[in-house]
Write an enzyme that holds these catalytic residues in place. Structure first.
Site, PDB file in Angstrom:
ATOM      1  N   CYS A  63       6.604  -3.542 -10.790  1.00  0.00           N
ATOM      2  CA  CYS A  63       6.177  -2.741  -9.636  1.00  0.00           C
ATOM      3  C   CYS A  63       4.660  -2.782  -9.677  1.00  0.00           C
ATOM      4  CB  CYS A  63       6.697  -1.309  -9.761  1.00  0.00           C
ATOM      5  SG  CYS A  63       5.918  -0.129  -8.622  1.00  0.00           S
ATOM      6  N   THR A  64       4.049  -3.068  -8.543  1.00  0.00           N
ATOM      7  CA  THR A  64       2.594  -3.276  -8.541  1.00  0.00           C
ATOM      8  C   THR A  64       1.817  -1.997  -8.855  1.00  0.00           C
ATOM      9  OG1 THR A  64       2.667  -3.023  -6.137  1.00  0.00           O
ATOM     10  CG2 THR A  64       2.606  -5.273  -7.018  1.00  0.00           C
ATOM     11  N   SER A 102       3.471   0.006  -0.241  1.00  0.00           N
ATOM     12  CA  SER A 102       3.845   1.348   0.209  1.00  0.00           C
ATOM     13  C   SER A 102       2.729   2.351  -0.068  1.00  0.00           C
ATOM     14  CB  SER A 102       5.100   1.795  -0.543  1.00  0.00           C
ATOM     15  OG  SER A 102       4.864   1.713  -1.936  1.00  0.00           O
ATOM     16  N   TYR A 144       8.856   3.465  -1.349  1.00  0.00           N
ATOM     17  CA  TYR A 144       9.866   2.545  -0.824  1.00  0.00           C
ATOM     18  C   TYR A 144      11.118   2.528  -1.716  1.00  0.00           C
ATOM     19  CZ  TYR A 144       6.976   0.145   2.731  1.00  0.00           C
ATOM     20  OH  TYR A 144       6.245  -0.179   3.842  1.00  0.00           O
ATOM     21  N   GLY A 145      10.934   2.876  -2.994  1.00  0.00           N
ATOM     22  CA  GLY A 145      12.059   2.875  -3.931  1.00  0.00           C
ATOM     23  C   GLY A 145      13.186   3.802  -3.497  1.00  0.00           C
ATOM     24  N   CYS A 155       4.306  -5.713  -3.184  1.00  0.00           N
ATOM     25  CA  CYS A 155       5.273  -4.665  -3.501  1.00  0.00           C
ATOM     26  C   CYS A 155       6.598  -5.340  -3.843  1.00  0.00           C
ATOM     27  CB  CYS A 155       5.444  -3.759  -2.282  1.00  0.00           C
ATOM     28  SG  CYS A 155       6.748  -2.536  -2.473  1.00  0.00           S
ATOM     29  N   ASN A 156       7.058  -5.144  -5.055  1.00  0.00           N
ATOM     30  CA  ASN A 156       8.333  -5.742  -5.472  1.00  0.00           C
ATOM     31  C   ASN A 156       9.502  -5.162  -4.692  1.00  0.00           C
ATOM     32  OD1 ASN A 156       7.810  -7.242  -8.381  1.00  0.00           O
ATOM     33  ND2 ASN A 156       6.394  -5.581  -7.997  1.00  0.00           N
TER      34      ASN A 156
HETATM   35  N1  DGL Z   1       4.401  -0.869  -5.451  1.00  0.00           N
HETATM   36  C1  DGL Z   1       5.793  -0.892  -5.199  1.00  0.00           C
HETATM   37  C2  DGL Z   1       6.537  -1.991  -5.940  1.00  0.00           C
HETATM   38  O1  DGL Z   1       5.958  -2.927  -6.318  1.00  0.00           O
HETATM   39  C3  DGL Z   1       6.471   0.267  -4.814  1.00  0.00           C
HETATM   40  C4  DGL Z   1       6.817   1.540  -5.264  1.00  0.00           C
HETATM   41  C5  DGL Z   1       7.552   2.402  -4.232  1.00  0.00           C
HETATM   42  O2  DGL Z   1       7.042   2.528  -3.116  1.00  0.00           O
HETATM   43  O3  DGL Z   1       8.622   2.906  -4.597  1.00  0.00           O
HETATM   44  O4  DGL Z   1       7.702  -1.929  -6.135  1.00  0.00           O
END
Ligand code: DGL
Length: 261
Positions: A185-186, A8, A39-40, A71-72
């Site tokens: 979360c990455t 994201s 994305y959360g 992205c998790n």
């Molecule tokens: N880097 C994302 C993850 O691993 C996302 C964070 C987001 O967009 O809320 O979850």
């Protein structure tokens, strides 16, 4: 043919770095869905549609050898739909609960992730399958991904706010305390130095980036994505994402352009 690393925002750069360490001359394309960040905050169904739309447009343009969903929040909900919709091999990123359950000595594990990832059935199933013998403190961090993104845009990190975001995973009960914390979360490894500084006590933090890079290597096999052109580029989905070009450059992505899914 290239490897696409998708997130994201800036979090997937932690995975792109691991891939570059593994293959310094690999052709990588970084895709940040900046228009949709974070994305959360997305409803699950809409997020699946969004991720499939962006992936479809990227695959149509680049025909990558492998598509890494770094992205998790996206992986825990959209991987099945991606695999059903496209022939491209996908590698996802899900909270490293299994390795944490192997590593812990106290059997008390913390998981830092977005509120959406914590709420996913997928994440609950990881706990029930691999860490049923542990106490697992799943904590949805409301602002941590945005803090990491802001750091990459040059903002100072507010360490008091950071301490509040991570504090709930540090627990002590009956003489046992948290000894392993999963960065689910990455984005979070981008703040690892600061997180270690404000942690209530020293623990092992698990950043899965190297494990993801090894998984990509298994999938790609001998057909390494190396053209010799060294033209790694970053794609963003909104004009304001172009302001991140300096940060992308620091991670080896020499040009940044806007891309409409
Ligand atoms: N880097 C994302 C993850 O691993 C996302 C964070 C987001 O967009 O809320 O979850």
């Amino acid at each position: 043919m290239t490897i696409v690393v998708f997130d994201s925002g800036m979090g997937g750069l932690t995975v792109a770095s691991a891939l570059s360490r593994q293959w310094p001359d690999a052709d990588l394309c970084y895709v940040a869905d900046t228009e949709a960040f974070p994305y959360g905050a997305w409803d699950e169904r809409k997020l699946i549609d969004r991720v499939c739309a962006v992936a479809g447009a990227v695959i149509g343009e680049l025909d990558p050898r492998c598509f890494v969903v770094a992205c998790n929040t996206a992986s825990t909900v959209a991987l099945d739909a991606l695999r059903a919709g496209f022939a491209t091999p996908f590698v996802g990123t899900v909270p490293a609960i299994k390795p944490a359950a192997t590593l812990t000595r106290s059997a008390v594990i913390g998981v830092l992730a977005t509120p959406a990832t914590v709420a996913r059935e997928y994440t609950q199933a990881l706990v029930e399958t691999y860490a049923y013998h542990c106490e697992v403190i799943l904590h949805g961090c409301p602002g941590l991904a945005a803090m990491a993104d802001a750091k990459m845009r040059g903002a100072a990190v507010d360490e008091d706010a950071l301490r509040d975001e991570i504090a709930p995973v540090f627990v002590e009960r009956n003489g046992r305390r948290t000894d392993v914390v999963v960065l689910g979360c990455t984005h979070y490894p981008l703040l690892l130095d600061e997180i270690e500084r404000v942690a209530a006590w020293p623990v092992t933090f698990i950043d899965p980036a190297d494990a993801i890079a090894r998984r990509v290597a298994q999938i790609v096999g001998d057909r390494k994505p190396v053209s010799g052109n060294n033209t790694n580029e970053a794609l963003v989905t909104s004009d304001d994402g172009l302001a991140l070009a300096g940060a992308f450059l620091r991670f080896g992505f020499g040009s940044t352009r806007c891309f409409t899914p």
